[in-house]
Write an enzyme that holds these catalytic residues in place. Structure first.
Site: not given
Ligand SMILES: CCCCCCCCCCCCCC(=O)SCCNC(=O)CCNC(=O)[C@H](O)C(C)(C)COP(=O)(O)OP(=O)(O)OC[C@H]1O[C@@H](n2cnc3c(N)ncnc32)[C@H](O)[C@@H]1OP(=O)(O)O
Length: 455
Positions: A184-186, A220, A455
């Site tokens: 969460n909180f990415l 989520t 959350l």
């Molecule tokens: C085994 C353990 C595993 C643990 C990990 C499990 C996975 C966890 C996954 C994370 C779960 C997080 C759950 C939450 O917290 S969801 C909440 C997300 N946060 C926000 O919406 C806050 C406002 N937005 C931002 O801070 C940025 O726009 C974020 C950080 C979201 C993207 O940064 P930015 O806009 O500067 O983009 P980029 O150039 O760096 O990167 C682009 C790539 O990122 C992919 N992208 C965009 N948004 C998301 C998203 N919400 N989940 C997963 N991936 C996402 C996108 O499809 C593209 O990949 P691809 O399409 O080219 O392939």
């Protein structure tokens, strides 16, 4: 957790506000039409091909056109000593850090960063404003680790510019319980967006999960990624319609007036159920048993493994989570519980209001109508008892939320919420929340069978 929440954000149109005075049939028709339209829109997003996902196409997740009737890992786990020991590389001038939420300054810094940069609605009118106390609570449940609260700083100024978190969760998919991380909180600073920093954050939190022997995760997002296990719509129940209209969250329907809206959404002064009271520490074991039994109704739900987890997540926590139980006046058994949490939003550029106080429905449970056997089906009569009871419990939760000065009460169309959403005057919003699992093959889950509230 309503998020990325861009489209998940309970946002612009509280459409139902515009439908408040319609007769039931027109209202149902309009809702069905809106649902179809939004599903079509969702479908076209889903058709985005995997090739366009430079990052996600390399990850162990199902492809858009893949369906699974099996449950299990996509990639095998590896021994912890074979996990890469060094952090992912960051661009020059940036460095990794860990945030210690016990430390006042770290917690404040994270709060400031998220408050300015986290999820906004599509129209840029609202931005989530998770409170300082909320973040401390959300990020330090039993089993939390400092090395799972990962930040990126600018080396020269020490400024925090990105964050991602993990906490442990026992998630049941169908009948299989797995220890996963809940991500969460990415967040990436607004000025550093679209520079591919998010994939680096995700890889690093993945590596840190692997180091603890955890190879699956749940998360989520409002963003459509490969591939949702389920998609749930947001619903909103106005508590303070005047403020919601002034904030641009709702509109006065053309065939109505503010006075009528206020009357329509007024809630009673006091809860109605006999024995309805604030949850106390002595209720913890009973609430855990009741909640785990109730959550067995769903196919995708957490299991609360210890009383300590209930103390953390469910026992009331000032300014963060409110929880109530119904104690049977004769037997003194706890028959029901309901909880909600506070997640305000900053109202951007509004001359009159700076904050929208939103309560979000958290976990709830009832034993009314539930069969003795865990996860057993309800017959028709039990279904009626169950539905009536949930309505009574939610009506009282709304009373308590209004008393705490919340402006709106939000809920997703998951669990058994369909039994009370329209009766309790919730209206459908324009936000959807997608549920995802990482490195976990599992069949799609209907929204009514989702029992996890993030959350
Ligand atoms: C085994 C353990 C595993 C643990 C990990 C499990 C996975 C966890 C996954 C994370 C779960 C997080 C759950 C939450 O917290 S969801 C909440 C997300 N946060 C926000 O919406 C806050 C406002 N937005 C931002 O801070 C940025 O726009 C974020 C950080 C979201 C993207 O940064 P930015 O806009 O500067 O983009 P980029 O150039 O760096 O990167 C682009 C790539 O990122 C992919 N992208 C965009 N948004 C998301 C998203 N919400 N989940 C997963 N991936 C996402 C996108 O499809 C593209 O990949 P691809 O399409 O080219 O392939």
């Amino acid at each position: 957790m309503p998020k990325d929440k861009q489209s998940q954000m309970p946002s612009l149109q509280d459409l139902l506000a515009g439908r408040g005075d319609m007769d039931e049939e027109s209202r149902r028709k309009l809702e069905a039409l809106l649902r179809t339209l939004s599903l079509q829109e969702d479908d076209s997003k889903n058709k985005k091909d995997m090739e366009s996902h430079r990052f996600w196409r390399t990850q162990p997740v199902l492809k858009y056109d893949e369906v699974s009737d099996e449950i299990g890992a996509i990639e095998p786990s590896v021994p912890v000593d074979q996990v890469k020991q060094t952090p992912e590389s960051l661009p020059n001038d940036f460095e990794w850090c860990e945030l210690d939420m016990r430390d006042e300054q770290d917690a404040k810094e994270l709060y400031d960063f998220l408050t300015k940069n986290y999820v906004e609605d599509d129209g840029g009118q609202f931005r989530f404003d998770y409170s300082f106390e909320f973040l401390r609570w959300a990020l330090q449940p039993p089993g939390w680790r400092k090395d799972w609260l990962v930040g990126v700083r600018v080396t020269s100024t020490r400024r925090l510019v990105a964050f991602i978190s993990a906490i442990p969760v026992h998630l049941r998919t169908m009948d299989k319980v797995t220890l996963m991380t809940e991500i969460n909180f990415l967040n990436v600073h607004k000025r550093l967006r679209s520079k591919r920093l998010a994939p680096v954050m995700i890889r690093e939190i993945t590596r840190r999960s692997h180091l603890q022997g955890i190879f699956q995760a749940v998360y989520t997002a409002g963003a459509v990624l490969p591939k949702p296990v389920s998609t749930c719509q947001y619903f909103h129940r106005s508590l303070n319609p005047k403020k919601l209209v002034e904030c641009g969250f709702s509109r006065v329907p053309h065939n109505s007036t503010m006075a009528r809206m206020i009357k329509n959404y007024k809630v009673p002064e006091k809860p109605a159920l006999e024995g309805f009271r604030v949850m106390e520490a002595k209720d913890v074991p009973e609430v855990r048993a009741l909640l785990n039994k109730f959550l067995a109704r769903y196919q995708f739900a957490p299991e609360f493994e210890s009383d300590e987890e209930i103390v953390h997540w469910i026992l009331p926590h000032e300014k963060v989570v409110w929880s109530y139980v119904v104690e049977d006046p004769t037997t003194h058994k706890i028959t029901d519980m309901v909880s909600f949490y506070s997640l305000p939003s900053t109202v951007i550029g509004n001359p009159k209001h700076s904050t929208l106080n939103a309560a979000y429905l958290f976990y709830y449970a009832t034993d009314k109508g539930l069969p003795e056997q865990k996860g057993g089906e309800l017959d028709e009569q039990a279904q009626a008892t169950f539905g009536n009871r949930l309505n009574e419990v939610m009506a009282d939760a709304l009373v308590m939320a209004r008393k705490q000065d919340f402006d709106v009460f939000n809920a997703l169309h998951l669990m058994d919420n369909h039994t009370f959403l329209s009766t309790q005057k919730f209206g459908s919003g324009d936000g959807f929340l997608n549920f995802y699992v990482y490195n976990w093959r599992c069949p799609e889950v209907q929204q009514e069978k989702i029992g996890l509230v993030m959350l």
